[in-house]
Motif scaffolding. Structure first.
Motif, PDB file in Angstrom:
ATOM      1  N   LEU A  28      15.567  -0.259   2.171  1.00 19.18           N
ATOM      2  CA  LEU A  28      15.670  -0.255   3.627  1.00 19.18           C
ATOM      3  C   LEU A  28      14.457   0.433   4.248  1.00 19.18           C
ATOM      4  CD1 LEU A  28      17.626  -1.281   5.756  1.00 19.18           C
ATOM      5  CD2 LEU A  28      18.669   0.988   5.824  1.00 19.18           C
ATOM      6  N   LEU A  29      14.054   1.560   3.672  1.00 17.14           N
ATOM      7  CA  LEU A  29      12.875   2.269   4.154  1.00 17.14           C
ATOM      8  C   LEU A  29      11.634   1.396   4.035  1.00 17.14           C
ATOM      9  CD1 LEU A  29      11.380   4.875   5.054  1.00 17.14           C
ATOM     10  CD2 LEU A  29      11.276   5.511   2.633  1.00 17.14           C
ATOM     11  N   GLN A  30      11.505   0.705   2.904  1.00 16.23           N
ATOM     12  CA  GLN A  30      10.358  -0.165   2.685  1.00 16.23           C
ATOM     13  C   GLN A  30      10.357  -1.338   3.649  1.00 16.23           C
ATOM     14  OE1 GLN A  30      10.479   0.926  -2.062  1.00 16.23           O
ATOM     15  NE2 GLN A  30      10.853  -1.161  -1.433  1.00 16.23           N
ATOM     16  N   LEU A  31      11.533  -1.872   3.912  1.00 18.97           N
ATOM     17  CA  LEU A  31      11.646  -2.998   4.838  1.00 18.97           C
ATOM     18  C   LEU A  31      11.153  -2.609   6.227  1.00 18.97           C
ATOM     19  CD1 LEU A  31      12.572  -5.843   5.565  1.00 18.97           C
ATOM     20  CD2 LEU A  31      14.896  -4.961   5.823  1.00 18.97           C
ATOM     21  N   PHE A  32      11.621  -1.473   6.721  1.00 14.46           N
ATOM     22  CA  PHE A  32      11.220  -1.057   8.061  1.00 14.46           C
ATOM     23  C   PHE A  32       9.764  -0.613   8.118  1.00 14.46           C
ATOM     24  CE2 PHE A  32      15.802  -1.006   8.770  1.00 14.46           C
ATOM     25  CZ  PHE A  32      15.854  -1.671   9.985  1.00 14.46           C
TER      26      PHE A  32
ATOM     27  N   LEU B  38       9.613  -6.577  -8.391  1.00 11.28           N
ATOM     28  CA  LEU B  38      10.259  -5.690  -7.419  1.00 11.28           C
ATOM     29  C   LEU B  38       9.225  -4.720  -6.856  1.00 11.28           C
ATOM     30  CD1 LEU B  38      12.915  -4.482  -6.145  1.00 11.28           C
ATOM     31  CD2 LEU B  38      12.959  -2.954  -8.132  1.00 11.28           C
ATOM     32  N   VAL B  39       9.166  -4.635  -5.540  1.00 13.35           N
ATOM     33  CA  VAL B  39       8.215  -3.727  -4.902  1.00 13.35           C
ATOM     34  C   VAL B  39       8.861  -2.362  -4.728  1.00 13.35           C
ATOM     35  CG1 VAL B  39       6.856  -3.258  -2.836  1.00 13.35           C
ATOM     36  CG2 VAL B  39       7.033  -5.587  -3.703  1.00 13.35           C
ATOM     37  N   GLY B  40       8.174  -1.346  -5.241  1.00 12.42           N
ATOM     38  CA  GLY B  40       8.618   0.020  -5.022  1.00 12.42           C
ATOM     39  C   GLY B  40       9.932   0.355  -5.688  1.00 12.42           C
ATOM     40  N   ASP B  41      10.679   1.237  -5.048  1.00  7.47           N
ATOM     41  CA  ASP B  41      11.917   1.790  -5.598  1.00  7.47           C
ATOM     42  C   ASP B  41      13.099   0.937  -5.164  1.00  7.47           C
ATOM     43  OD1 ASP B  41      14.120   3.252  -6.333  1.00  7.47           O
ATOM     44  OD2 ASP B  41      13.351   5.162  -5.605  1.00  7.47           O
TER      45      ASP B  41
ATOM     46  N   ALA C 149       0.828  -1.215   0.000  1.00  9.97           N
ATOM     47  CA  ALA C 149       0.000   0.000   0.000  1.00  9.97           C
ATOM     48  C   ALA C 149       0.854   1.254   0.000  1.00  9.97           C
ATOM     49  CB  ALA C 149      -0.937  -0.008   1.210  1.00  9.97           C
ATOM     50  N   ARG C 150       1.984   1.211   0.699  1.00  5.09           N
ATOM     51  CA  ARG C 150       2.827   2.405   0.806  1.00  5.09           C
ATOM     52  C   ARG C 150       3.784   2.565  -0.358  1.00  5.09           C
ATOM     53  NH1 ARG C 150       5.428   3.753   6.620  1.00  5.09           N
ATOM     54  NH2 ARG C 150       6.383   5.325   5.269  1.00  5.09           N
ATOM     55  N   PHE C 151       4.293   1.450  -0.876  1.00  2.44           N
ATOM     56  CA  PHE C 151       5.388   1.553  -1.830  1.00  2.44           C
ATOM     57  C   PHE C 151       5.160   0.834  -3.144  1.00  2.44           C
ATOM     58  CE2 PHE C 151       7.294   1.908   2.436  1.00  2.44           C
ATOM     59  CZ  PHE C 151       7.881   3.153   2.318  1.00  2.44           C
ATOM     60  N   GLY C 152       4.128   0.016  -3.229  1.00  3.58           N
ATOM     61  CA  GLY C 152       3.894  -0.749  -4.447  1.00  3.58           C
ATOM     62  C   GLY C 152       3.483   0.121  -5.617  1.00  3.58           C
ATOM     63  N   THR C 153       3.665  -0.407  -6.825  1.00  2.00           N
ATOM     64  CA  THR C 153       3.190   0.282  -8.018  1.00  2.00           C
ATOM     65  C   THR C 153       1.666   0.214  -8.064  1.00  2.00           C
ATOM     66  OG1 THR C 153       3.251  -1.723  -9.355  1.00  2.00           O
ATOM     67  CG2 THR C 153       5.284  -0.416  -9.242  1.00  2.00           C
ATOM     68  N   ASP C 154       1.078   1.007  -8.920  1.00  2.02           N
ATOM     69  CA  ASP C 154      -0.379   0.964  -9.065  1.00  2.02           C
ATOM     70  C   ASP C 154      -0.837  -0.436  -9.470  1.00  2.02           C
ATOM     71  OD1 ASP C 154      -0.620   3.619  -8.386  1.00  2.02           O
ATOM     72  OD2 ASP C 154      -0.670   4.343 -10.458  1.00  2.02           O
TER      73      ASP C 154
ATOM     74  N   LEU D  77      -3.946  -5.785  -3.187  1.00  3.64           N
ATOM     75  CA  LEU D  77      -4.627  -5.208  -2.028  1.00  3.64           C
ATOM     76  C   LEU D  77      -6.095  -5.632  -1.896  1.00  3.64           C
ATOM     77  CD1 LEU D  77      -3.067  -1.631  -1.791  1.00  3.64           C
ATOM     78  CD2 LEU D  77      -2.466  -3.713  -0.532  1.00  3.64           C
ATOM     79  N   PRO D  78      -6.881  -5.682  -2.971  1.00  4.34           N
ATOM     80  CA  PRO D  78      -8.268  -6.132  -2.787  1.00  4.34           C
ATOM     81  C   PRO D  78      -8.367  -7.540  -2.200  1.00  4.34           C
ATOM     82  CG  PRO D  78      -8.035  -5.022  -4.894  1.00  4.34           C
ATOM     83  CD  PRO D  78      -6.652  -5.206  -4.358  1.00  4.34           C
ATOM     84  N   GLY D  79      -7.507  -8.448  -2.669  1.00  3.87           N
ATOM     85  CA  GLY D  79      -7.522  -9.813  -2.152  1.00  3.87           C
ATOM     86  C   GLY D  79      -7.020  -9.906  -0.720  1.00  3.87           C
ATOM     87  N   LEU D  80      -5.993  -9.122  -0.377  1.00  8.71           N
ATOM     88  CA  LEU D  80      -5.510  -9.113   1.007  1.00  8.71           C
ATOM     89  C   LEU D  80      -6.570  -8.526   1.932  1.00  8.71           C
ATOM     90  CD1 LEU D  80      -1.776  -7.947   0.594  1.00  8.71           C
ATOM     91  CD2 LEU D  80      -2.680 -10.280   0.756  1.00  8.71           C
ATOM     92  N   ALA D  81      -7.329  -7.568   1.420  1.00 12.05           N
ATOM     93  CA  ALA D  81      -8.359  -6.920   2.235  1.00 12.05           C
ATOM     94  C   ALA D  81      -9.555  -7.830   2.483  1.00 12.05           C
ATOM     95  CB  ALA D  81      -8.815  -5.621   1.568  1.00 12.05           C
ATOM     96  N   ASP D  82      -9.979  -8.578   1.455  1.00 13.69           N
ATOM     97  CA  ASP D  82     -11.176  -9.419   1.640  1.00 13.69           C
ATOM     98  C   ASP D  82     -10.839 -10.856   2.000  1.00 13.69           C
ATOM     99  OD1 ASP D  82     -10.491 -10.767  -0.723  1.00 13.69           O
ATOM    100  OD2 ASP D  82     -12.023  -9.780  -1.940  1.00 13.69           O
ATOM    101  N   GLY D  83      -9.542 -11.132   2.215  1.00 12.92           N
ATOM    102  CA  GLY D  83      -9.139 -12.441   2.706  1.00 12.92           C
ATOM    103  C   GLY D  83      -9.040 -13.525   1.662  1.00 12.92           C
TER     104      GLY D  83
END
Length: 386
Positions: free
Chosen positions: A232-236, A224-227, A99-104, A111-117
């Motif tokens: 390191l920022l994404q990991l934390f 690859l997720v994000g940048d 949600a914070r770093f992933g591409t569109d 995210l929809p699948g993680l949200a509805d289980g």
């Protein structure tokens, strides 16, 4: 609103989740674990009620809340005796990072699948030779044309058998200085070269632990997720929610054990009065209640800081919360078993299995000693010994 006093909507959420927890309870989770199954019914009900996705963005089917709300869900299910460990991994770590770093495209895909289980994701960081030293991670990712190729091993990875994919922490070479830097990759479960083997654990839980092997696992560029330079920022961004949710897990378990002991102490009579009238019984239980309440306050502070975007402040508070909750949980379980005496070791009361389970919060996802290192260095400014 200050996290010291929960707003009404948080109190209402606690009440609602507690009702769901009572519908299932400890016996349900214990039976599922004994039969080698998964808590699918509870997971589906929690998802349908919006609890699994409460922290994820509304535009992707989530509740639009934060880790504060998600930690309430896990704590209350734990207090009812049926915590869902995959909540720590799938929505809290993986969902938060995407949600914070992933591409569109990644957000739309996951995210929809993680949200509805309907979809779950595991998280792979721990390695057999790295232990608590994440700088020694040897899983590497190298470029091959437009693809990435991952090689390495991971251990103690929860729920890989049921997860649709695993968010794997690897290291790539920085083109500027050649140093290895962390990056996160989405590895679908059936990817060629991605193997798993069950780790034989003494602890009985529905969520199994796995060793993973990545043997020249080829992934497309969009795995690859994000940048690449913000690994390191994404990991934390994922590890802080993990610590907060581990605190919730521990507090819930401690509350569950304490409630069993208090109920027993009110009714168990050996001499003239119930054993709960004796201070040797009552005072340790009261102390456990205080410790659990204090741990929850720090957990609420950590969640509030994280949800407000204060990653540095949240890091300190999340570590403190995880430490306090784990210690409170272990002591609550120990005292609860001791209160019941021999009955505390029977399957009927369901406390003995928590002796092992409560230790997990002291060990994972980071040991209490490493938290003390963090506080001594980062908060107190003491020198490092390593």
């Amino acid at each position: 609103m200050s996290p010291v006093i929960e707003p009404q909507e948080h109190q209402d959420l606690r009440t609602a989740v507690a009702a769901l927890g009572r519908k299932y309870g400890r016996e349900y989770l214990a039976r599922v674990a004994r039969e080698g199954g998964h808590p699918d019914a509870l997971w589906a009900d929690a998802a349908e009620l919006g609890y699994l996705g409460v922290s994820l963005p509304e535009e992707y089917g989530g509740g639009g809340g934060g880790i504060a709300e998600l930690s309430i869900v896990l704590e209350e299910l734990g207090a009812a005796g049926c915590p869902l460990l995959m909540m720590v991994v799938s929505p809290a770590i993986c969902g938060t990072v995407i949600a914070r770093f992933g591409t569109d495209a990644q957000k739309r895909a996951w995210l929809p699948g993680l949200a509805d289980g309907t979809r779950t994701m595991a998280f792979g960081i721990t390695e057999p030779d790295a232990g608590s030293n994440s700088h020694r991670i040897t899983t590497t990712a190298r470029r091959d044309g437009d693809d990435w190729v991952l090689t390495g091993r991971k251990v103690f990875i929860s729920g890989v058998d049921i997860a649709d994919a695993t968010l794997v922490v690897g290291r790539t070479e920085d083109a500027r200085d050649g140093r290895l830097k962390p990056c996160l990759f989405i590895v679908p479960r059936d990817t060629p070269g991605f193997g798993r083997s069950l780790i034989d654990m003494e602890i009985q839980a529905a969520e199994k632990q796995w060793e993973l092997t990545l043997d020249e696992v080829r992934l497309p560029a969009d795995a690859l997720v994000g940048d690449e330079d913000a690994g390191l920022l994404q990991l934390f961004a994922g590890l802080n929610p993990e610590r907060i949710m581990t605190a919730a897990f521990a507090i819930g378990m401690g509350r569950h054990a304490l409630a069993k002991a208090v109920d027993y102490a009110k009714t168990r009579q050996v001499w003239k009065a119930a054993i709960g009238a004796h201070q040797a019984i009552a005072h340790p239980l009261a102390a456990s209640h205080i410790e659990l309440e204090l741990a929850r306050l720090m957990m609420q502070k950590a969640a509030a800081l994280y949800d407000a975007g204060d990653d540095m402040g949240a890091g300190e508070a999340a570590n403190m919360a995880k430490y306090a909750a784990a210690e409170a949980c272990v002591r609550a379980v120990d005292q609860s078993v001791h209160t019941l005496g021999g009955n505390g070791l029977t399957r009927e009361y369901g406390l003995a299995s928590l002796i092992t389970a409560s230790r997990v919060a002291r060990i994972a996802p980071v040991s209490r000693e490493m938290i003390l290192n963090f506080i001594s260095h980062q908060t107190l400014g003491l020198p490092k010994s390593y």
